[in-house]
Design a protein around this motif. Sequence first.
Motif, PDB file in Angstrom:
ATOM      1  N   VAL A  64       4.941  -2.131 -12.905  1.00 46.48           N
ATOM      2  CA  VAL A  64       6.102  -1.257 -12.737  1.00 46.48           C
ATOM      3  C   VAL A  64       6.897  -1.682 -11.506  1.00 46.48           C
ATOM      4  CG1 VAL A  64       6.846   1.118 -12.297  1.00 46.48           C
ATOM      5  CG2 VAL A  64       4.929   0.679 -13.842  1.00 46.48           C
ATOM      6  N   ASP A  65       8.214  -1.795 -11.658  1.00 48.77           N
ATOM      7  CA  ASP A  65       9.074  -2.079 -10.510  1.00 48.77           C
ATOM      8  C   ASP A  65       8.939  -0.962  -9.478  1.00 48.77           C
ATOM      9  OD1 ASP A  65      10.104  -4.452 -11.490  1.00 48.77           O
ATOM     10  OD2 ASP A  65      11.809  -3.489 -12.463  1.00 48.77           O
ATOM     11  N   SER A  66       8.903  -1.346  -8.219  1.00 49.96           N
ATOM     12  CA  SER A  66       8.785  -0.338  -7.169  1.00 49.96           C
ATOM     13  C   SER A  66       9.174  -0.943  -5.835  1.00 49.96           C
ATOM     14  CB  SER A  66       7.350   0.188  -7.087  1.00 49.96           C
ATOM     15  OG  SER A  66       6.458  -0.854  -6.735  1.00 49.96           O
ATOM     16  N   LEU A  67       9.467  -0.078  -4.881  1.00 53.64           N
ATOM     17  CA  LEU A  67       9.608  -0.528  -3.500  1.00 53.64           C
ATOM     18  C   LEU A  67       8.223  -0.947  -3.026  1.00 53.64           C
ATOM     19  CD1 LEU A  67      11.874   2.336  -2.088  1.00 53.64           C
ATOM     20  CD2 LEU A  67      12.593   0.077  -2.852  1.00 53.64           C
ATOM     21  N   GLY A  68       8.152  -1.968  -2.243  1.00 54.62           N
ATOM     22  CA  GLY A  68       6.863  -2.428  -1.746  1.00 54.62           C
ATOM     23  C   GLY A  68       6.760  -3.937  -1.746  1.00 54.62           C
ATOM     24  N   ARG A  69       7.362  -4.559  -2.731  1.00 54.52           N
ATOM     25  CA  ARG A  69       7.359  -6.022  -2.791  1.00 54.52           C
ATOM     26  C   ARG A  69       8.624  -6.571  -2.119  1.00 54.52           C
ATOM     27  NH1 ARG A  69       5.262  -3.905  -7.306  1.00 54.52           N
ATOM     28  NH2 ARG A  69       3.196  -4.639  -7.950  1.00 54.52           N
ATOM     29  N   TYR A  70       8.511  -7.734  -1.505  1.00 49.63           N
ATOM     30  CA  TYR A  70       9.671  -8.334  -0.863  1.00 49.63           C
ATOM     31  C   TYR A  70      10.770  -8.590  -1.901  1.00 49.63           C
ATOM     32  CZ  TYR A  70       6.902  -8.992   3.349  1.00 49.63           C
ATOM     33  OH  TYR A  70       6.142  -8.756   4.466  1.00 49.63           O
ATOM     34  N   ASP A  71      11.995  -8.317  -1.504  1.00 49.73           N
ATOM     35  CA  ASP A  71      13.164  -8.467  -2.383  1.00 49.73           C
ATOM     36  C   ASP A  71      13.162  -7.494  -3.554  1.00 49.73           C
ATOM     37  OD1 ASP A  71      14.072 -10.495  -0.783  1.00 49.73           O
ATOM     38  OD2 ASP A  71      13.318 -12.104  -2.052  1.00 49.73           O
ATOM     39  N   SER A  72      12.374  -6.417  -3.480  1.00 52.05           N
ATOM     40  CA  SER A  72      12.361  -5.465  -4.591  1.00 52.05           C
ATOM     41  C   SER A  72      13.674  -4.698  -4.714  1.00 52.05           C
ATOM     42  CB  SER A  72      11.195  -4.483  -4.447  1.00 52.05           C
ATOM     43  OG  SER A  72      11.251  -3.775  -3.230  1.00 52.05           O
ATOM     44  N   TYR A  73      14.522  -4.779  -3.690  1.00 50.07           N
ATOM     45  CA  TYR A  73      15.844  -4.155  -3.808  1.00 50.07           C
ATOM     46  C   TYR A  73      16.641  -4.755  -4.964  1.00 50.07           C
ATOM     47  CZ  TYR A  73      17.881  -8.304  -1.573  1.00 50.07           C
ATOM     48  OH  TYR A  73      18.289  -9.591  -1.288  1.00 50.07           O
ATOM     49  N   LYS A  74      16.305  -5.994  -5.344  1.00 45.57           N
ATOM     50  CA  LYS A  74      16.996  -6.628  -6.469  1.00 45.57           C
ATOM     51  C   LYS A  74      16.686  -5.932  -7.786  1.00 45.57           C
ATOM     52  CE  LYS A  74      17.053 -11.235  -4.318  1.00 45.57           C
ATOM     53  NZ  LYS A  74      18.517 -11.336  -4.225  1.00 45.57           N
ATOM     54  N   ASN A  75      15.634  -5.120  -7.816  1.00 44.41           N
ATOM     55  CA  ASN A  75      15.256  -4.385  -9.022  1.00 44.41           C
ATOM     56  C   ASN A  75      15.792  -2.958  -9.043  1.00 44.41           C
ATOM     57  OD1 ASN A  75      13.705  -6.542 -10.120  1.00 44.41           O
ATOM     58  ND2 ASN A  75      12.028  -6.029  -8.733  1.00 44.41           N
ATOM     59  N   ILE A  76      16.553  -2.584  -8.013  1.00 50.61           N
ATOM     60  CA  ILE A  76      17.157  -1.248  -8.003  1.00 50.61           C
ATOM     61  C   ILE A  76      18.392  -1.266  -8.897  1.00 50.61           C
ATOM     62  CG2 ILE A  76      18.231   0.561  -6.610  1.00 50.61           C
ATOM     63  CD1 ILE A  76      16.600  -0.375  -4.235  1.00 50.61           C
ATOM     64  N   MET A  77      18.325  -0.534  -9.988  1.00 51.45           N
ATOM     65  CA  MET A  77      19.443  -0.454 -10.933  1.00 51.45           C
ATOM     66  C   MET A  77      20.385   0.686 -10.541  1.00 51.45           C
ATOM     67  SD  MET A  77      17.287  -1.052 -14.472  1.00 51.45           S
ATOM     68  CE  MET A  77      16.046   0.169 -14.059  1.00 51.45           C
ATOM     69  N   TYR A  78      21.602   0.618 -11.031  1.00 52.32           N
ATOM     70  CA  TYR A  78      22.585   1.643 -10.665  1.00 52.32           C
ATOM     71  C   TYR A  78      23.536   1.943 -11.813  1.00 52.32           C
ATOM     72  CZ  TYR A  78      25.913  -2.230 -10.220  1.00 52.32           C
ATOM     73  OH  TYR A  78      26.710  -3.326 -10.473  1.00 52.32           O
ATOM     74  N   TYR A  79      24.175   3.099 -11.691  1.00 52.95           N
ATOM     75  CA  TYR A  79      25.261   3.479 -12.598  1.00 52.95           C
ATOM     76  C   TYR A  79      26.207   4.351 -11.790  1.00 52.95           C
ATOM     77  CZ  TYR A  79      27.750   5.302 -16.671  1.00 52.95           C
ATOM     78  OH  TYR A  79      28.725   5.627 -17.577  1.00 52.95           O
ATOM     79  N   ILE A  80      27.502   4.141 -11.953  1.00 55.05           N
ATOM     80  CA  ILE A  80      28.495   4.927 -11.228  1.00 55.05           C
ATOM     81  C   ILE A  80      29.579   5.360 -12.195  1.00 55.05           C
ATOM     82  CG2 ILE A  80      29.783   2.864 -10.493  1.00 55.05           C
ATOM     83  CD1 ILE A  80      30.372   4.385  -7.845  1.00 55.05           C
ATOM     84  N   GLU A  81      30.056   6.582 -12.026  1.00 50.99           N
ATOM     85  CA  GLU A  81      31.098   7.122 -12.896  1.00 50.99           C
ATOM     86  C   GLU A  81      31.996   8.045 -12.088  1.00 50.99           C
ATOM     87  OE1 GLU A  81      29.265   9.424 -15.956  1.00 50.99           O
ATOM     88  OE2 GLU A  81      28.185  10.721 -14.561  1.00 50.99           O
ATOM     89  N   LYS A  96       0.821  -1.211   0.000  1.00 55.87           N
ATOM     90  CA  LYS A  96       0.000   0.000   0.000  1.00 55.87           C
ATOM     91  C   LYS A  96       0.861   1.270   0.000  1.00 55.87           C
ATOM     92  CE  LYS A  96      -3.992  -2.111   2.298  1.00 55.87           C
ATOM     93  NZ  LYS A  96      -4.948  -1.898   1.209  1.00 55.87           N
ATOM     94  N   TYR A  97       2.168   1.122   0.279  1.00 59.07           N
ATOM     95  CA  TYR A  97       3.111   2.250   0.290  1.00 59.07           C
ATOM     96  C   TYR A  97       3.980   2.274  -0.989  1.00 59.07           C
ATOM     97  CZ  TYR A  97       2.244   2.834   5.342  1.00 59.07           C
ATOM     98  OH  TYR A  97       1.677   3.063   6.577  1.00 59.07           O
ATOM     99  N   SER A  98       3.675   1.455  -1.954  1.00 57.88           N
ATOM    100  CA  SER A  98       4.553   1.254  -3.114  1.00 57.88           C
ATOM    101  C   SER A  98       4.919   2.563  -3.809  1.00 57.88           C
ATOM    102  CB  SER A  98       3.891   0.320  -4.114  1.00 57.88           C
ATOM    103  OG  SER A  98       3.771  -0.981  -3.598  1.00 57.88           O
TER     104      SER A  98
END
Length: 252
Positions: A161-178, A116-118
């Motif tokens: 849509v990917d979002s915070l709210g589902r268990y293990d959704s941190y696995k869907n957090i993409m990143y880029y570093i430069e 409900k907080y997604s």
Amino acid sequence: MNYNIFECSIVGYKNVLKNLNSQDYLDYKILENAIICAVADGHSGEFFKYSDVGSKLACQCAIQTLEELINADEDNVLELLENEIIQKRVFDKWMDLVEQDYKKNKPIVYKPQYLKYSTTLVATLITNKFRLYLKIGDGDIVIKSKGSYKKIISTKYKKIVDSLGRYDSYKNIMYYIEKNSDSQADSIILFTDGYENSFKNDEKLYESLDTTMKRYNKNIFSKELLKIGYKDYLKDLSKHGNHDDISIIFIM
């Protein structure tokens, strides 16, 4: 650090008609040796009744987590990212705050309703050594470099849509570093999909971003006029676009 921040957030036309608040949230923190920005977009719909809170908590957790990295080296941060440690830190902080909020509103609960907080989330950390970008969902991060624009992390288009709210959704957090360089004069813009979906294509989107930044940097009078009128500009985009909430941060 030699950057300026210009930000704005408006309630989308559909929510104005329904007398509802925005589901978006944005926040930023300017430190002596770093800048951190975050923009989140809570899901709309009756089921996601706390997504406006979820988006606020997401920005809070992203900024807290990224602030812990301001003195780190790029290689160390990259290792943490590759092992999903940073992503999980953001997610765990968010889950903890959601649980606290849910129990505050419903003291006798068996299980907090995280869904409900997604919310989606885009965030960036700029230090003297590196720039880090995080993204989950359909918000976007755009960079202007040497007159050209590009999106840093592509959106994964799915039925849900990917979002915070589902268990293990941190696995869907993409990143880029430069690496960060003094010779770089990039502008960085973070925004929710309500802004992007107001334009027919990326070319029109980039034209809008370019016009805004030119007005901001032209002179003090142009900057002040922009600040006065920009909220109305975003409201007009929403009214004649997809009627969504819009939130945007310029780092220039």
